[in-house]
Design an enzyme around this catalytic site. Structure first.
Site, PDB file in Angstrom:
ATOM      1  CB  THR A 218     -13.999   9.792  19.757  1.00  0.00           C
ATOM      2  OG1 THR A 218     -13.994  11.071  19.133  1.00  0.00           O
ATOM      3  CG2 THR A 218     -12.829   9.694  20.722  1.00  0.00           C
ATOM      4  CG  ASP A 219     -18.800   7.037  19.283  1.00  0.00           C
ATOM      5  OD1 ASP A 219     -18.641   7.964  20.120  1.00  0.00           O
ATOM      6  OD2 ASP A 219     -19.275   5.937  19.590  1.00  0.00           O
ATOM      7  CB  ALA A 220     -21.613  11.114  17.299  1.00  0.00           C
TER       8      ALA A 220
END
Length: 124
Positions: free
Chosen positions: A10-12
């Site tokens: 996942t990203d931020a």
């Protein structure tokens, strides 16, 4: 092929980073062979991506269980066209069509007979 979304995917914002959908599809393509005790390589030849059309439809999130589905659209002498989709339950999240070329040392090569027979037997 089932894939669980982990934090590293996942990203931020907590959603799957776009490039990881391509990785999920790569794993699924390879797993087709590995599940049968074989490999997508022969005599130094292997598949490389020539072209991809991808559409990101919805976001996957941390903890989701995804299903990557594969369908061979066309099998030629040295290439194949493959459709790959990523699903979360009955929701399609990602849709990709890829052209893969069987190559050795950067040059197209006729797909090995055993690999061709294997791909044909999959009925994808």
């Amino acid at each position: 092929m089932k894939i669980r979304v982990y934090y590293e995917d996942t990203d931020a914002g907590g959603i799957v980073y776009h490039a990881n959908y391509l990785k999920f599809c790569e794993r699924s393509r390879s797993e087709l062979f590995f599940e049968q005790g074989t490999t997508p390589t022969a005599d130094g030849g292997h598949f490389v991506i020539k072209h991809i059309d991808a559409e990101f439809l919805k976001s996957a999130k941390l903890g989701d269980l995804l299903d990557v589905k594969n369908k061979i659209l066309q099998l030629r002498n040295s290439s194949m066209k493959l459709s790959q989709t990523v699903w979360r339950g009955d929701e399609k999240l990602f849709d990709m069509t890829a052209v893969l070329v069987f190559a050795k040392e950067g040059k197209p090569l006729r797909i090995d007979r055993d690999i061709r027979d294997f791909l044909t037997s999959l009925n994808l």
